[in-house]
Write an enzyme that holds these catalytic residues in place. Structure first.
Site, PDB file in Angstrom:
ATOM      1  N   GLU A 148       0.881  -1.172   0.000  1.00  0.00           N
ATOM      2  CA  GLU A 148       0.000   0.000   0.000  1.00  0.00           C
ATOM      3  C   GLU A 148       0.914   1.217   0.000  1.00  0.00           C
ATOM      4  O   GLU A 148       1.572   1.517   0.984  1.00  0.00           O
ATOM      5  CB  GLU A 148      -0.918   0.028   1.221  1.00  0.00           C
ATOM      6  CG  GLU A 148      -1.995   1.104   1.094  1.00  0.00           C
ATOM      7  CD  GLU A 148      -2.169   1.975   2.330  1.00  0.00           C
ATOM      8  OE1 GLU A 148      -2.018   3.211   2.194  1.00  0.00           O
ATOM      9  OE2 GLU A 148      -2.435   1.416   3.408  1.00  0.00           O
ATOM     10  N   CYS A 196      -3.115   8.340   3.981  1.00  0.00           N
ATOM     11  CA  CYS A 196      -2.851   7.871   2.617  1.00  0.00           C
ATOM     12  C   CYS A 196      -4.057   8.076   1.714  1.00  0.00           C
ATOM     13  O   CYS A 196      -3.914   8.457   0.551  1.00  0.00           O
ATOM     14  CB  CYS A 196      -2.471   6.394   2.637  1.00  0.00           C
ATOM     15  SG  CYS A 196      -0.918   6.041   3.495  1.00  0.00           S
TER      16      CYS A 196
END
Length: 482
Positions: free
Chosen positions: A226, A260
């Site tokens: 990720e 994020c």
């Protein structure tokens, strides 16, 4: 805005490469025990782990707050989300990963066919500093529920949070160390990559992800990544502007913008742009920033992010953008006050590069379709949000946006839904955590066939009969050629 001094950075001992390898060796022994347990037994251990975290969460929340600088309420929310995912993984592993039969098809009708999902063994997890409990739990919980032992390296900025989690597991007095933590900087992460783990889960910047992948490639160690994000929020002409602006403020400024999948770009349809900007500025202008108990967000956890924010704001303003909230004067290390920029060129670093700070760019578009096109122009593809009153428009956006997760009329809506997989495309990474896909991500897939009776046609032999070949040819043309 209330501002206080940030707490001291915490430190933890850095293990040698040999110590990291020793931790993996211990995990290998633990995996033999843990992987041999049935799903019910593992579920029991994991739910007890969950209960332990919940019962002693006050100390975990304090630790997160001290290491990251985020408000206590934000740390509480993070722990709650992490516990939710631990619960989902524990309760759903059996349903998702139990052996399942598949139809063998016409040619192999004499076989029974099935798919099994087996533990990989030892999973290495390298976690981030921005959500040091919630984000790694998306790998820890699902890897453990799938039957793996885990060696976890938290960020060097949040070592005590990572150690807290391992200590919580150890307090259960399990006969083996199914979860261990090794602390330290990138050298420890590199050692973990080279330690012989069966899979590595990494969360962090795209640049670091590429370095981690290069090391893992030396031994063909599989990896799930990720990476960064530059998430867009789209505001249609039919949107509820009050709701859109309220959610946008949280998505952009929450956790000091260090998310994020946070909101970094907003594309709003021209005809409602002025009204939307007015509401958004009213939502963020007076946010309380600092370390006080009533602060709405805290300091920048990683000091160099302050410089990144400053550089991007300078570039945006130099390229013709304008600040309607804050500006360069908002950058006051270790804090950054809210910044809202308008009409910034799409090739500016403030639009093209990940910011990871409490700043957001608002640009106007002629319609929702142009907003989708601009959102998709990014090299990142983690998440996106769309606000519209039209179900058809929402479906069109959800289908066309090149991202791993789409939230309609909210932001970060996926975060608490254990059943939803999470991950990105492009520079935002690959593979998935959370949900059934997350459980399978940490499993080794094995296909099994069992012959039940002799094949009607003897084709898998060195002495095929002409009759069997003729029948096979007939099947090919008459059955599959229709």
């Amino acid at each position: 805005m209330t501002v206080q001094h940030s707490p001291e950075r915490t430190t933890a001992p850095t293990p040698s490469d040999g110590e990291v390898h020793a931790a993996v060796a211990r995990a290998r022994d633990a995996a033999l025990w843990w992987g041999a347990l049935d799903f019910t037994d593992r579920k029991g251990w994991l739910l007890e782990f969950r209960s332990r975290i919940a019962r002693t969460s006050a100390s975990l929340i304090d630790t997160v707050r001290e290491e990251t600088g985020k408000p206590k309420d934000d740390a509480l929310l993070e722990v709650m989300l992490a516990v939710e995912h631990l619960t989902w993984a524990a309760k759903n592993a059996r349903r998702v990963l139990r052996e399942r039969s598949v139809h063998p098809g016409l040619v192999s009708i004499n076989h029974a066919a099935s798919v099994r999902y087996q533990p990989m063994g030892v999973v290495g997890v390298i976690g981030p500093w921005n959500y040091p409990v919630y984000t790694p739990m998306g790998s820890l919980a699902y890897a453990m529920a799938a039957g793996n032992a885990v060696v976890f390296k938290p960020s060097e900025l949040t070592p005590r949070t990572g150690t807290w989690l391992a200590d919580a597991w150890a307090s259960l007095a399990a006969p083996h160390q199914v979860l261990q933590t090794v602390t330290g900087d990138g050298r420890v992460g590199e050692a973990l990559c080279r330690s012989g783990v069966d899979k590595l889960a990494f969360t962090g910047s795209t640049a670091t992800a590429k370095k981690v992948m290069a090391v893992c490639a030396e031994t063909l160690t599989p990896i799930v990544v990720e990476g960064g994000g530059k998430d867009a929020l789209l505001v249609d002409a039919t949107a509820d502007l009050e709701a859109a602006a309220t959610f946008a403020a949280f998505g952009a400024m929450g956790n000091a913008g260090q998310t994020c999948a946070g909101v970094e770009r907003i594309y709003v349809v021209e005809e409602v742009a002025d009204r939307f900007v007015d509401i958004l500025t009213s939502r963020v202008r007076d946010l309380r920033v600092g370390d006080a108990d009533d602060a709405q967000y805290g300091r920048m956890t990683l000091p160099k992010q302050v410089d990144i924010v400053r550089d991007q704001v300078e570039d945006a303003l130099a390229r013709g953008g304008r600040a309607v909230v804050g500006g360069l004067e908002s950058v006051r290390a270790p804090y950054v006050d809210p910044i809202v920029l308008l009409d910034v060129p799409e090739d500016s670093s403030a639009v093209a590069e990940e910011t990871f700070g409490p700043t957001v760019v608002v640009n106007r578009v002629r319609d929702l379709d142009e907003g989708i096109e601009r959102a998709n122009a990014s090299k990142y593809g983690l998440g996106a949000s769309v606000f519209t009153a039209s179900k058809a428009a929402a479906e069109r956006a959800a289908d066309r946006l090149r991202v791993g997760v789409v939230t309609v009329n909210s932001v970060l809506g996926f975060a608490a839904v254990g059943a939803l997989p999470f991950g990105g495309v492009g520079d935002s990474g690959f593979g998935r955590i959370h949900g059934a896909d997350g459980l399978r991500e940490f499993s080794r897939v094995k296909s099994v066939t069992k012959q039940r009776f002799a094949a009607p046609l003897g084709l898998v032999t060195m002495t095929r009969k002409r009759r069997d070949v003729a029948v096979a040819r007939l099947l090919l043309t008459k059955v599959y050629g229709r």
